[in-house]
Design a protein around this motif. Structure first.
Motif, PDB file in Angstrom:
ATOM      1  N   MET A 185      30.993  33.372  22.342  1.00  0.00           N
ATOM      2  CA  MET A 185      31.849  33.638  23.502  1.00  0.00           C
ATOM      3  C   MET A 185      31.167  33.298  24.828  1.00  0.00           C
ATOM      4  O   MET A 185      31.792  33.226  25.852  1.00  0.00           O
ATOM      5  N   LYS A 186      29.835  33.094  24.810  1.00  0.00           N
ATOM      6  CA  LYS A 186      29.141  32.877  26.091  1.00  0.00           C
ATOM      7  C   LYS A 186      29.642  31.625  26.799  1.00  0.00           C
ATOM      8  O   LYS A 186      30.184  30.725  26.169  1.00  0.00           O
ATOM      9  N   ASP A 187      29.429  31.562  28.118  1.00  0.00           N
ATOM     10  CA  ASP A 187      29.848  30.445  28.965  1.00  0.00           C
ATOM     11  C   ASP A 187      31.358  30.312  29.083  1.00  0.00           C
ATOM     12  O   ASP A 187      31.861  29.334  29.599  1.00  0.00           O
ATOM     13  N   LYS A 188      32.079  31.258  28.583  1.00  0.00           N
ATOM     14  CA  LYS A 188      33.541  31.161  28.705  1.00  0.00           C
ATOM     15  C   LYS A 188      33.954  31.529  30.125  1.00  0.00           C
ATOM     16  O   LYS A 188      33.304  32.317  30.799  1.00  0.00           O
ATOM     17  N   LYS A 189      35.064  30.940  30.539  1.00  0.00           N
ATOM     18  CA  LYS A 189      35.592  31.214  31.886  1.00  0.00           C
ATOM     19  C   LYS A 189      36.631  32.325  31.815  1.00  0.00           C
ATOM     20  O   LYS A 189      37.611  32.219  31.075  1.00  0.00           O
ATOM     21  N   ILE A 190      36.385  33.355  32.598  1.00  0.00           N
ATOM     22  CA  ILE A 190      37.303  34.493  32.582  1.00  0.00           C
ATOM     23  C   ILE A 190      37.904  34.670  33.979  1.00  0.00           C
ATOM     24  O   ILE A 190      37.167  34.657  34.977  1.00  0.00           O
ATOM     25  N   LEU A 191      39.209  34.866  34.042  1.00  0.00           N
ATOM     26  CA  LEU A 191      39.873  35.196  35.305  1.00  0.00           C
ATOM     27  C   LEU A 191      40.252  36.671  35.265  1.00  0.00           C
ATOM     28  O   LEU A 191      40.918  37.122  34.324  1.00  0.00           O
ATOM     29  N   VAL A 192      39.793  37.410  36.279  1.00  0.00           N
ATOM     30  CA  VAL A 192      40.164  38.823  36.396  1.00  0.00           C
ATOM     31  C   VAL A 192      41.080  38.948  37.607  1.00  0.00           C
ATOM     32  O   VAL A 192      40.717  38.516  38.706  1.00  0.00           O
ATOM     33  N   SER A 193      42.249  39.535  37.434  1.00  0.00           N
ATOM     34  CA  SER A 193      43.182  39.669  38.558  1.00  0.00           C
ATOM     35  C   SER A 193      43.180  41.103  39.080  1.00  0.00           C
ATOM     36  O   SER A 193      43.536  42.039  38.360  1.00  0.00           O
ATOM     37  N   TRP A 246      30.066  43.363  34.305  1.00  0.00           N
ATOM     38  CA  TRP A 246      29.596  43.371  32.909  1.00  0.00           C
ATOM     39  C   TRP A 246      29.779  42.001  32.251  1.00  0.00           C
ATOM     40  O   TRP A 246      28.925  41.554  31.482  1.00  0.00           O
ATOM     41  N   LEU A 247      30.866  41.332  32.559  1.00  0.00           N
ATOM     42  CA  LEU A 247      31.083  40.002  31.975  1.00  0.00           C
ATOM     43  C   LEU A 247      29.988  39.048  32.463  1.00  0.00           C
ATOM     44  O   LEU A 247      29.422  38.286  31.674  1.00  0.00           O
ATOM     45  N   ASP A 248      29.690  39.103  33.754  1.00  0.00           N
ATOM     46  CA  ASP A 248      28.646  38.239  34.309  1.00  0.00           C
ATOM     47  C   ASP A 248      27.299  38.552  33.653  1.00  0.00           C
ATOM     48  O   ASP A 248      26.552  37.659  33.278  1.00  0.00           O
ATOM     49  N   ARG A 249      27.038  39.837  33.489  1.00  0.00           N
ATOM     50  CA  ARG A 249      25.754  40.242  32.913  1.00  0.00           C
ATOM     51  C   ARG A 249      25.585  39.704  31.486  1.00  0.00           C
ATOM     52  O   ARG A 249      24.486  39.426  31.054  1.00  0.00           O
ATOM     53  N   TYR A 250      26.695  39.538  30.796  1.00  0.00           N
ATOM     54  CA  TYR A 250      26.607  39.034  29.427  1.00  0.00           C
ATOM     55  C   TYR A 250      26.896  37.539  29.338  1.00  0.00           C
ATOM     56  O   TYR A 250      27.202  37.019  28.271  1.00  0.00           O
ATOM     57  N   GLY A 251      26.807  36.833  30.466  1.00  0.00           N
ATOM     58  CA  GLY A 251      26.809  35.376  30.440  1.00  0.00           C
ATOM     59  C   GLY A 251      28.145  34.685  30.611  1.00  0.00           C
ATOM     60  O   GLY A 251      28.232  33.474  30.431  1.00  0.00           O
ATOM     61  N   PHE A 252      29.170  35.415  30.972  1.00  0.00           N
ATOM     62  CA  PHE A 252      30.469  34.762  31.193  1.00  0.00           C
ATOM     63  C   PHE A 252      30.564  34.252  32.631  1.00  0.00           C
ATOM     64  O   PHE A 252      29.890  34.764  33.528  1.00  0.00           O
ATOM     65  N   GLU A 253      31.433  33.246  32.812  1.00  0.00           N
ATOM     66  CA  GLU A 253      31.669  32.726  34.161  1.00  0.00           C
ATOM     67  C   GLU A 253      32.938  33.402  34.682  1.00  0.00           C
ATOM     68  O   GLU A 253      34.013  33.240  34.105  1.00  0.00           O
ATOM     69  N   VAL A 254      32.794  34.172  35.758  1.00  0.00           N
ATOM     70  CA  VAL A 254      33.904  35.044  36.151  1.00  0.00           C
ATOM     71  C   VAL A 254      34.469  34.694  37.530  1.00  0.00           C
ATOM     72  O   VAL A 254      33.725  34.477  38.479  1.00  0.00           O
ATOM     73  N   THR A 255      35.793  34.666  37.607  1.00  0.00           N
ATOM     74  CA  THR A 255      36.496  34.567  38.888  1.00  0.00           C
ATOM     75  C   THR A 255      37.369  35.802  39.024  1.00  0.00           C
ATOM     76  O   THR A 255      38.043  36.190  38.076  1.00  0.00           O
ATOM     77  N   GLU A 313      28.291  57.729  33.854  1.00  0.00           N
ATOM     78  CA  GLU A 313      27.395  57.042  32.924  1.00  0.00           C
ATOM     79  C   GLU A 313      27.404  55.529  33.197  1.00  0.00           C
ATOM     80  O   GLU A 313      26.362  54.885  33.204  1.00  0.00           O
ATOM     81  N   ILE A 314      28.590  54.996  33.440  1.00  0.00           N
ATOM     82  CA  ILE A 314      28.708  53.549  33.699  1.00  0.00           C
ATOM     83  C   ILE A 314      28.023  53.212  35.023  1.00  0.00           C
ATOM     84  O   ILE A 314      27.284  52.223  35.113  1.00  0.00           O
ATOM     85  N   ALA A 315      28.238  54.067  36.047  1.00  0.00           N
ATOM     86  CA  ALA A 315      27.607  53.821  37.352  1.00  0.00           C
ATOM     87  C   ALA A 315      26.079  53.814  37.210  1.00  0.00           C
ATOM     88  O   ALA A 315      25.386  52.992  37.817  1.00  0.00           O
ATOM     89  N   LEU A 316      25.554  54.718  36.382  1.00  0.00           N
ATOM     90  CA  LEU A 316      24.108  54.776  36.137  1.00  0.00           C
ATOM     91  C   LEU A 316      23.638  53.469  35.501  1.00  0.00           C
ATOM     92  O   LEU A 316      22.646  52.871  35.922  1.00  0.00           O
ATOM     93  N   LYS A 317      24.376  52.998  34.502  1.00  0.00           N
ATOM     94  CA  LYS A 317      23.987  51.761  33.802  1.00  0.00           C
ATOM     95  C   LYS A 317      24.101  50.543  34.718  1.00  0.00           C
ATOM     96  O   LYS A 317      23.432  49.547  34.501  1.00  0.00           O
ATOM     97  N   MET A 318      24.974  50.632  35.718  1.00  0.00           N
ATOM     98  CA  MET A 318      25.122  49.507  36.654  1.00  0.00           C
ATOM     99  C   MET A 318      24.123  49.604  37.806  1.00  0.00           C
ATOM    100  O   MET A 318      24.088  48.731  38.670  1.00  0.00           O
ATOM    101  N   GLY A 319      23.358  50.706  37.852  1.00  0.00           N
ATOM    102  CA  GLY A 319      22.338  50.869  38.897  1.00  0.00           C
ATOM    103  C   GLY A 319      22.917  51.246  40.254  1.00  0.00           C
ATOM    104  O   GLY A 319      22.277  51.023  41.288  1.00  0.00           O
ATOM    105  N   ASP A 341      30.027  44.398  46.625  1.00  0.00           N
ATOM    106  CA  ASP A 341      28.703  43.932  47.063  1.00  0.00           C
ATOM    107  C   ASP A 341      27.780  43.673  45.874  1.00  0.00           C
ATOM    108  O   ASP A 341      26.961  42.761  45.900  1.00  0.00           O
ATOM    109  N   LEU A 342      27.928  44.480  44.848  1.00  0.00           N
ATOM    110  CA  LEU A 342      27.083  44.326  43.658  1.00  0.00           C
ATOM    111  C   LEU A 342      27.362  43.005  42.939  1.00  0.00           C
ATOM    112  O   LEU A 342      26.467  42.431  42.324  1.00  0.00           O
ATOM    113  N   THR A 343      28.591  42.529  43.019  1.00  0.00           N
ATOM    114  CA  THR A 343      28.993  41.386  42.198  1.00  0.00           C
ATOM    115  C   THR A 343      29.204  40.093  42.988  1.00  0.00           C
ATOM    116  O   THR A 343      29.232  39.013  42.387  1.00  0.00           O
ATOM    117  N   ALA A 344      29.383  40.214  44.311  1.00  0.00           N
ATOM    118  CA  ALA A 344      29.883  39.054  45.089  1.00  0.00           C
ATOM    119  C   ALA A 344      28.958  37.839  45.048  1.00  0.00           C
ATOM    120  O   ALA A 344      29.432  36.709  45.187  1.00  0.00           O
TER     121      ALA A 344
END
Ligand SMILES: Cc1cc2nc3c(=O)[nH]c(=O)nc-3n(C[C@H](O)[C@H](O)[C@H](O)COP(=O)(O)OP(=O)(O)OC[C@H]3O[C@@H](n4cnc5c(N)ncnc54)[C@H](O)[C@@H]3O)c2cc1C
Length: 266
Positions: A1-9, A21-30, A53-59, A112-115
């Motif tokens: 699945m890596k390098d796949k292009k994902i569109l999030v609306s 999370w998608l970026d962290r696991y190697g996906f190309e995200v818009t 818990e998720i916020a902690l894992k995202m730092g 800001d974390l993802t931009a």
């Protein structure tokens, strides 16, 4: 699945979190957002349970803590503003949670974390989706087109793209309440305590401190379904003022603030 292009609306809370999370696991995200910029409105959000818990894992847990609204608990008050019951934030029944943050602050932290790594497009939205076995062809309102491996809809409760993809609207059960939210100036009756006043005729006023030196007000009241549907902002203000005028406590303060409000959310 890596390098796949994902569109999030949708660039609110769910969209940028997924993008991270998608970026962290190697996906190309818009991420595409219909509004021209991040929508930073709204009031308190509690980050607790799985969200913490998720916020902690995202730092970002400490950044969320640093944006705490500063509220120390909730007081129920009577019409003379005397406290009837008090629930400090460290009591199990408190509405005020350990991580209490304004929605807009959380949206900004996630953006800001993802931009830097995720492409964000504002002021555009999907108008057509054609799904085949290996890809999704997307048409945007701007006239642009795109091909993605997966499209994820994170547009919140009123999502139009969900209708486009799956047809039909979700069913809503109306519970008999309307709520209006607005930001008002802090005055000397406000403090780090949230105050809740039950007014006659089915009205609840709540005033809460924020971390910007202002007070966040909400007015909740009983109303028939669709009683205030499709009103212009000026009509919303008039309807709200009619409903709360003379309700006691700090209702006159709110009437004046509603007239001047630039962020009334009804
Ligand atoms: C302005 C605003 C204020 C809010 N205030 C509060 C509050 O005070 N307290 C509270 O608990 N909850 C509030 N909410 C709701 C809360 O943010 C969500 O219920 C919850 O956090 C889920 O977030 P979400 O990311 O799934 O969806 P939402 O936060 O609803 O965000 C959806 C995003 O998708 C965008 N969008 C919608 N349609 C399209 C489209 N067709 N194409 C592209 N983008 C689209 C929206 O502009 C928005 O940015 C508010 C939501 C908004 C949008």
């Amino acid at each position: 699945m890596k390098d796949k292009k994902i569109l999030v609306s949708g660039a609110s809370i769910a969209g940028p979190t997924l993008a991270y999370w998608l970026d962290r696991y190697g996906f190309e995200v818009t991420v595409i957002e219909r509004a021209a910029a991040l929508r930073l409105g709204g009031q308190n959000i509690d980050v607790k349970g799985p969200a913490k818990e998720i916020a902690l894992k995202m730092g970002i847990l400490e950044e969320i803590r640093a944006h705490n609204t500063t509220e120390i608990g909730l007081r129920f008050v009577n019409s003379d503003n005397h406290t009837i019951a008090e629930f400090p934030s460290d009591s199990s029944m408190s509405m005020t949670q350990e991580l209490e943050i304004l929605r807009g602050d959380l949206v900004k932290i996630l953006y800001d974390l993802t931009a830097k790594r995720v492409e964000y497009i504002f002021g555009d939205h999907i108008i057509d989706l054609i799904e085949s076995e290996n890809e999704v062809k997307v048409d945007f309102a701007s006239g642009k087109k795109g091909i993605f491996d997966i499209v994820v809809i994170a547009e919140g409760i009123g999502s139009a793209t969900r209708d486009l993809a799956f047809g039909g609207r979700p069913r809503f059960n109306y519970l008999g309440l309307y709520t209006a939210y607005l930001t008002i100036l802090r005055n000397n009756t406000d403090s780090r305590w949230a105050r809740w006043y039950n007014a006659p005729k089915g009205i609840v006023f709540m005033l809460r401190p924020d971390n910007y030196g202002k007070t966040r007000a909400s007015v909740t009241f009983l109303a028939k379904e669709n009683a205030y549907k499709d009103l212009s902002e000026a009509d919303q203000k008039r309807a709200l003022i009619d409903r709360i005028q003379g309700a006691g406590w700090e209702s006159e303060r709110l009437v004046n603030e509603i007239k001047e409000s630039e962020d009334l959310y009804f």
